[in-house]
Write a protein that holds these residues in place. Structure first.
Motif, short mmCIF file in Angstrom:
data_model
loop_
_atom_site.label_atom_id
_atom_site.label_comp_id
_atom_site.label_asym_id
_atom_site.label_seq_id
_atom_site.Cartn_x
_atom_site.Cartn_y
_atom_site.Cartn_z
N ALA A 13 -23.47 -43.81 -52.43
CA ALA A 13 -22.92 -43.56 -51.10
C ALA A 13 -21.45 -43.14 -51.20
O ALA A 13 -20.68 -43.74 -51.94
CB ALA A 13 -23.02 -44.83 -50.25
N VAL A 14 -21.09 -42.07 -50.51
CA VAL A 14 -19.70 -41.61 -50.48
C VAL A 14 -19.31 -41.35 -49.03
O VAL A 14 -19.99 -40.59 -48.33
CB VAL A 14 -19.50 -40.28 -51.25
N ALA A 15 -18.19 -41.96 -48.60
CA ALA A 15 -17.69 -41.69 -47.25
C ALA A 15 -16.96 -40.36 -47.30
O ALA A 15 -16.18 -40.09 -48.21
CB ALA A 15 -16.74 -42.80 -46.83
N THR A 16 -17.22 -39.50 -46.31
CA THR A 16 -16.50 -38.22 -46.22
C THR A 16 -15.93 -38.08 -44.81
O THR A 16 -16.38 -38.76 -43.87
CB THR A 16 -17.42 -37.01 -46.52
N ILE A 17 -14.94 -37.19 -44.70
CA ILE A 17 -14.32 -36.95 -43.39
C ILE A 17 -14.00 -35.47 -43.28
O ILE A 17 -13.76 -34.80 -44.29
CB ILE A 17 -13.07 -37.85 -43.22
N ASP A 18 -13.99 -34.99 -42.05
CA ASP A 18 -13.70 -33.58 -41.77
C ASP A 18 -12.18 -33.35 -41.82
O ASP A 18 -11.42 -34.20 -41.35
CB ASP A 18 -14.24 -33.29 -40.36
N PRO A 19 -11.72 -32.23 -42.40
CA PRO A 19 -10.27 -32.01 -42.51
C PRO A 19 -9.56 -31.87 -41.16
O PRO A 19 -8.34 -32.08 -41.08
CB PRO A 19 -10.16 -30.69 -43.30
N ASP A 20 -10.31 -31.53 -40.10
CA ASP A 20 -9.66 -31.27 -38.80
C ASP A 20 -9.51 -32.50 -37.92
O ASP A 20 -8.86 -32.44 -36.89
CB ASP A 20 -10.47 -30.21 -38.03
N VAL A 21 -10.13 -33.62 -38.30
CA VAL A 21 -10.02 -34.80 -37.41
C VAL A 21 -8.64 -35.43 -37.57
O VAL A 21 -7.99 -35.29 -38.60
CB VAL A 21 -11.14 -35.85 -37.68
#
Ligand code: AMP
Length: 142
Positions: A13-21
């Motif tokens: 499992a890897v948490a990811t996030i969008d660059p624009d948030v």
């Protein structure tokens, strides 16, 4: 011991996030998942990594306005990654020398896990305990 062995124990499992948030959203994710860094990903793949250390540094420079800035403004774009076939020993050296505590794992360009300095230390302690047990058995049986 290889990175693939570490991932077998801890999962992929890897948490990811969008660059624009906004950074406020990043803080919510760090707290929710109880982690210190998140891989920044767009539909094209990994575009950066951002850790609690980036937040602290920029908070000091920018102040409270940071919370509404996008994650892309504070992320590190040159991400060091490793492969499941790399050894834990080689990753330990890189993490110590470059002073970062998180390394995403890629296989054929696909994100298949993340290894933290805690995972690396845990794995090395396991290896040392195993060697100690083997030596003790060798001494007492011999
Ligand atoms: P950390 O030790 O993970 O909190 O990260 C310390 C600094 O290194 C922060 O500026 C991170 O954005 C950066 N960083 C963390 N992991 C990596 C990585 N795998 N590759 C490049 N930079 C990283």
């Amino acid at each position: 011991m290889r990175i693939a062995d570490v991932l077998r124990t801890k999962g992929s499992a890897v948490a990811t996030i969008d660059p624009d948030v906004p950074v406020s959203e990043l803080l919510r994710s760090l707290a929710e998942y109880n982690i210190g860094a998140i891989v920044v990903a767009s539909p094209d793949g990994v575009v950066g990594i951002v850790s609690e250390r980036d937040v602290v540094r920029h908070l000091h420079e920018i102040g409270a306005d940071l919370l509404s800035s996008p994650v892309s403004a504070i992320m590190t774009t040159e991400v060091f990654t490793c492969s499941p076939t790399d050894t834990v020993d080689s990753l330990t050296v890189v993490m110590t020398e470059r002073r970062f505590r998180h390394v995403p794992v890629l296989s054929d360009g696909r994100l298949v896990g993340i290894v933290s300095i805690g995972d690396v230390v845990k794995s090395r302690i396991g290896q040392l305990e195993q060697s100690q047990d083997q030596l003790q058995a060798y001494i007492t049986q011999g």
